[in-house]
Design an enzyme around this catalytic site. Structure first.
Site, PDB file in Angstrom:
ATOM      1  N   PHE B 112     -43.195 -28.006  54.749  1.00  0.00           N
ATOM      2  CA  PHE B 112     -44.652 -28.295  54.359  1.00  0.00           C
ATOM      3  C   PHE B 112     -45.092 -29.677  54.520  1.00  0.00           C
ATOM      4  O   PHE B 112     -44.297 -30.423  53.768  1.00  0.00           O
ATOM      5  CB  PHE B 112     -45.205 -27.606  53.267  1.00  0.00           C
ATOM      6  CG  PHE B 112     -46.564 -27.576  52.944  1.00  0.00           C
ATOM      7  CD1 PHE B 112     -47.176 -26.400  53.953  1.00  0.00           C
ATOM      8  CD2 PHE B 112     -47.411 -28.164  51.997  1.00  0.00           C
ATOM      9  CE1 PHE B 112     -48.609 -26.280  53.643  1.00  0.00           C
ATOM     10  CE2 PHE B 112     -48.705 -28.012  52.189  1.00  0.00           C
ATOM     11  CZ  PHE B 112     -49.348 -27.130  52.880  1.00  0.00           C
ATOM     12  N   ASP B 183     -37.393 -26.860  47.785  1.00  0.00           N
ATOM     13  CA  ASP B 183     -38.806 -26.583  47.584  1.00  0.00           C
ATOM     14  C   ASP B 183     -38.936 -24.939  47.662  1.00  0.00           C
ATOM     15  O   ASP B 183     -38.598 -24.288  48.829  1.00  0.00           O
ATOM     16  CB  ASP B 183     -39.781 -27.162  48.446  1.00  0.00           C
ATOM     17  CG  ASP B 183     -41.232 -26.743  48.441  1.00  0.00           C
ATOM     18  OD1 ASP B 183     -41.646 -25.663  47.464  1.00  0.00           O
ATOM     19  OD2 ASP B 183     -42.099 -27.425  48.660  1.00  0.00           O
ATOM     20  N   TYR B 208     -48.965 -20.196  42.421  1.00  0.00           N
ATOM     21  CA  TYR B 208     -50.304 -19.611  42.814  1.00  0.00           C
ATOM     22  C   TYR B 208     -50.095 -18.650  43.812  1.00  0.00           C
ATOM     23  O   TYR B 208     -50.993 -17.963  44.331  1.00  0.00           O
ATOM     24  CB  TYR B 208     -51.486 -20.737  43.060  1.00  0.00           C
ATOM     25  CG  TYR B 208     -51.002 -21.800  43.843  1.00  0.00           C
ATOM     26  CD1 TYR B 208     -50.812 -21.610  45.307  1.00  0.00           C
ATOM     27  CD2 TYR B 208     -50.678 -23.317  43.647  1.00  0.00           C
ATOM     28  CE1 TYR B 208     -50.548 -22.554  46.267  1.00  0.00           C
ATOM     29  CE2 TYR B 208     -50.288 -24.185  44.306  1.00  0.00           C
ATOM     30  CZ  TYR B 208     -50.646 -23.665  45.789  1.00  0.00           C
ATOM     31  OH  TYR B 208     -50.156 -24.885  46.695  1.00  0.00           O
ATOM     32  N   LYS B 209     -48.692 -18.806  44.724  1.00  0.00           N
ATOM     33  CA  LYS B 209     -48.655 -17.703  45.761  1.00  0.00           C
ATOM     34  C   LYS B 209     -47.961 -16.336  45.218  1.00  0.00           C
ATOM     35  O   LYS B 209     -48.822 -15.633  44.770  1.00  0.00           O
ATOM     36  CB  LYS B 209     -47.703 -18.583  46.629  1.00  0.00           C
ATOM     37  CG  LYS B 209     -48.317 -19.604  47.277  1.00  0.00           C
ATOM     38  CD  LYS B 209     -47.269 -20.352  48.149  1.00  0.00           C
ATOM     39  CE  LYS B 209     -47.621 -21.867  48.764  1.00  0.00           C
ATOM     40  NZ  LYS B 209     -48.873 -21.565  49.625  1.00  0.00           N
ATOM     41  N   ARG B 355     -50.645 -15.380  60.466  1.00  0.00           N
ATOM     42  CA  ARG B 355     -49.674 -15.340  59.359  1.00  0.00           C
ATOM     43  C   ARG B 355     -49.970 -14.357  58.502  1.00  0.00           C
ATOM     44  O   ARG B 355     -51.080 -14.003  58.059  1.00  0.00           O
ATOM     45  CB  ARG B 355     -49.596 -16.746  58.420  1.00  0.00           C
ATOM     46  CG  ARG B 355     -48.463 -16.831  57.804  1.00  0.00           C
ATOM     47  CD  ARG B 355     -48.380 -18.318  56.978  1.00  0.00           C
ATOM     48  NE  ARG B 355     -49.461 -18.810  56.074  1.00  0.00           N
ATOM     49  CZ  ARG B 355     -49.306 -19.537  55.093  1.00  0.00           C
ATOM     50  NH1 ARG B 355     -48.321 -20.254  54.858  1.00  0.00           N
ATOM     51  NH2 ARG B 355     -50.520 -19.644  54.330  1.00  0.00           N
TER      52      ARG B 355
END
Lengths: 396, 396
Positions: B112, B183, B208-209, B355
């Site tokens: 990312f 990560d 938060y995912k 996605r």
């Protein structure tokens, strides 16, 4: 003063006189409904679309402009996010790069420790000859010479309330070629600040004290507008990128203050803060300052008249004091616990400081008189001399 | 699978099939009441005393232990706070100091961007010969040699879902004498992770995912327990100090993982996250993984059978895929907007990736079938070819 006092806008517990808004501001009454709506109507219903539809992505800049209005910063010069510690790091890391030939970061011994710690961490990380030098606040300008890359000070001393003259110190820093960083933790919402006039390069601050944003509310960083495009962000996060949603592999800083954003903003805290700032609609900072000084003067006079065992630890001259008053007392910890037990909430700072914050939005003259009465009873009656008040907790 | 599915615990808008929990998890139903209580009963009523009485100060460690339970980290090895970007900075800054004679930080082109940006910012700050090298994910281990100080990878690729073998890559890093940072942004709550077994030195992640902590929820950092006392925190904040409330002028790191705390924790966000994590009570990660793979396989098979214009952009072998499936489509942006307009929420990642995240806690087989039907109608009927769907917004 009547237009400043707005007690009805705050949730203040029954029987409490709150003189600790300099540590954590009280809950503005409208915050719970706003946060509930953010959770249910925004997060709950909009889900990922909230970033656009509810404006979460733009919110840090919008809130930054509102905070800017309270500290004399033009629109587009303040970014919200992270914690004050992280914002200090960003400011110092950017500032030292502006004076590459100098190696000293100068601060004072009255600074809040985290500011000094963050510089310590940075200098160890850099391992390149940088050093943090701390001198006494009273004569800090004497130590600003051409070895100093950055002068980093907190305007109002968290322990004593002693207040630096921002304009004068900034002028001295600039005269010696140093970059100036002001920490406004105990200034924003407490005293009039005019960042534009001051001409300092950077300022940082928090919003959970006098701005009542809630525990852990987002911090802020100000960069002088002519410099924002030149600053190289040490914390080069994706939301400080020129085009975060292009997902480029290479970092390219956003124009202006946006580059000081780092990661995903804390949207729930930001909603709380944005709502809390509405309390400030129509507040004139000069009038607030007059009201604050009146409360402080009343407090000092009444304490000195009624509680001779306490020694003023703040400057006597109100012009050099922020919005708090501190008294030294050898058994200050226990005494403060005893005072708190009576509903008068101030706090204690080691080694012997009893600290009281004055916030004219929700504290009035009758509160001061009532608080002094309790303090007098506790101190004059030795009521603090009780084991229950001497037991230490982690946070004081 | 019945013990995994718990749709009733989430607030899911009427008519929405949510396949974007890999970007922002939905609102757990019990969060608003918990946050409301935190605001009114804790902040409102306890004021500053909330730090002790409501446990705000200890909360980041307690929540860290809960998160640890989901990623195979022992108690006392995870600190919560800040953003993932900041936690990446902490991890990399600490890791490079462990291999002072090496100057390369190795990552892959599937990482990312913010991870790469933070390293870019750090290397520029250090200005000491450090460089970030990015290679293709498929053969990253070929590039781990004795010039590499740190290997920093995201386990699951945010675009394709391709998943690294954490154990194998960590072994390769260690064999070459490099420090390993993982990560877990797209892993925590998505796939089984065993940090203890992996033996990596550091891990970071967001909540938060798949962990549904809310927009801007606090991030986490893991430090292997034998190393925590040796790590020098670059972000040396006061809440990582050994005795924060002594207010010493000198920094002295707290023992263990506590030193990776920085500033004041975001208490409102932390309350939301702590409550959201209760959804995980009794969830077996192996069972969750089986359910996730079943949903993904069903999705791929149905899409390939019904929507030939889409090309699978994720690995076909489920063992090397996280908990998302991506398809490439030249007009993917517009197509995704058209799909979202029908209530099937996935997202788009440049240049051409549609996605879809699969989260068995609140997505079931019927949802997958219904989602595919909408996608087929949009793509096969060219319904995306409408200007309204082609208009770009800042956040996609």
């Amino acid at each position: 003063m009547s237009s400043i006092l707005r007690k009805d806008q705050f949730h203040l517990p029954e029987g409490v006189i709150y003189l600790d808004g300099n540590s954590l501001g009280p809950l503005p009454k409208s915050v719970p409904a706003r946060v509930a709506a953010m959770l249910t109507d925004e997060w709950g219903e909009m889900l990922i679309k909230g970033w656009n539809t509810a404006g979460w992505m733009a919110q840090p800049s919008a809130v930054g402009n509102t905070v800017g209005g309270l500290v004399g910063a033009p629109d587009g010069t303040i970014a919200m996010g992270d914690t004050l510690s992280v914002k200090v790091f960003q400011a110092v890391a950017a500032a030292i790069k502006m004076r590459p030939e100098r190696k000293v970061i100068l601060s004072d011994t009255g600074n809040f420790p985290t500011d000094l710690y963050m510089v310590d961490g940075l200098t160890k990380l850099l391992d390149d000859g940088y050093s943090l030098r701390t001198e006494s606040p009273e004569d800090i300008t004497d130590f600003i010479d051409d070895s100093v890359a950055v002068v980093m000070l907190t305007q109002v001393d968290y322990r004593t309330g002693r207040m630096h003259d921002m304009d004068a110190v900034t002028k001295a820093a600039h005269a010696a070629g140093a970059v100036m960083i002001w920490d406004l933790a105990h200034s924003a919402g407490a005293v009039p600040v005019d960042l534009s006039a001051c001409q300092c390069e950077f300022a940082v601050g928090c919003t959970y004290k006098y701005l009542n944003g809630g525990p852990g509310a987002p911090a802020f960083i100000y960069v002088r507008s002519d410099l924002a495009d030149q600053v190289d962000p040490a914390l080069a996060g994706w939301l400080g990128h020129d085009a975060p949603f292009d997902f480029d592999l290479d970092y390219r800083p956003a124009p202006g203050i946006e580059r000081m954003r780092v990661g995903t903003p804390p949207v729930i805290q930001m909603a709380s803060l944005e709502e809390a700032l509405k309390v400030w609609d129509g507040v004139d900072m000069a009038e607030l300052r007059r009201a604050s000084i009146a409360l402080q003067e009343q407090f000092i006079e009444e304490i000195e008249a009624q509680v001779p065992a306490l020694t003023l630890a703040s400057p006597r001259d109100s012009a050099t004091r922020g919005s708090q008053v501190s008294f030294a007392f050898k058994e200050g910890y226990a005494a403060m616990q005893a005072v708190i037990a009576r509903g008068v909430i101030g706090d204690f700072r080691a080694p012997n400081i009893m600290r009281f914050g004055f916030t004219p939005l929700y504290v009035d003259a009758a509160d001061v008189t009532a608080a002094v009465k309790h303090i007098a009873e506790v101190i004059n009656g030795n009521l603090w001399d009780n084991p229950v008040y001497k037991q230490r907790s982690r946070v004081t």
